[in-house]
Design a protein around this motif. Structure first.
Motif, short mmCIF file in Angstrom:
data_model
loop_
_atom_site.label_atom_id
_atom_site.label_comp_id
_atom_site.label_asym_id
_atom_site.label_seq_id
_atom_site.Cartn_x
_atom_site.Cartn_y
_atom_site.Cartn_z
N THR A 40 0.83 -1.21 0.00
CA THR A 40 0.00 0.00 0.00
C THR A 40 0.86 1.26 0.00
O THR A 40 0.59 2.20 -0.77
N CYS A 41 1.89 1.29 0.81
CA CYS A 41 2.76 2.47 0.86
C CYS A 41 3.50 2.68 -0.46
O CYS A 41 3.59 3.80 -0.96
N CYS A 42 4.01 1.60 -1.04
CA CYS A 42 4.71 1.72 -2.32
C CYS A 42 3.76 2.14 -3.44
O CYS A 42 4.12 2.93 -4.31
N ALA A 43 2.53 1.62 -3.41
CA ALA A 43 1.54 1.99 -4.42
C ALA A 43 1.17 3.47 -4.31
O ALA A 43 1.07 4.17 -5.33
N MET A 44 0.99 3.96 -3.10
CA MET A 44 0.66 5.37 -2.91
C MET A 44 1.83 6.27 -3.34
O MET A 44 1.62 7.31 -3.97
#
Length: 77
Positions: free
Chosen positions: A15-19
């Motif tokens: 999720t953090c990398c996608a954001m």
């Protein structure tokens, strides 16, 4: 359905990398200048289209990077 600690960590990391990919790709797409050829005829695209295209590329790159790092590090307790 129970989620163990490693799955929570992976989901949070993805999720953090996608954001981050969405933000970086969106800014990159928004700030790209139109491409011009040798005849000085510029091919312009809509700003919204360039931004969304950059965001989707960044999203794919972020998720791919998260999974690659996860596999490479082999999260083991």
């Amino acid at each position: 359905m129970t989620v163990n600690q490693n799955e929570k960590r992976l989901l949070m990391f993805v999720t953090c990398c996608a954001m981050a990919g969405l933000v970086v790709g969106g800014v990159s797409g928004f700030t790209n200048k139109p491409s011009c050829n040798d005849n000085i005829q510029c091919l312009t695209e809509d700003t919204l289209y360039r931004t969304v295209k950059g965001m989707t590329t960044g999203l794919g790159g972020g998720v791919g990077a998260a999974f690659a790092i996860h596999v490479g590090m082999g999260y083991k307790d």
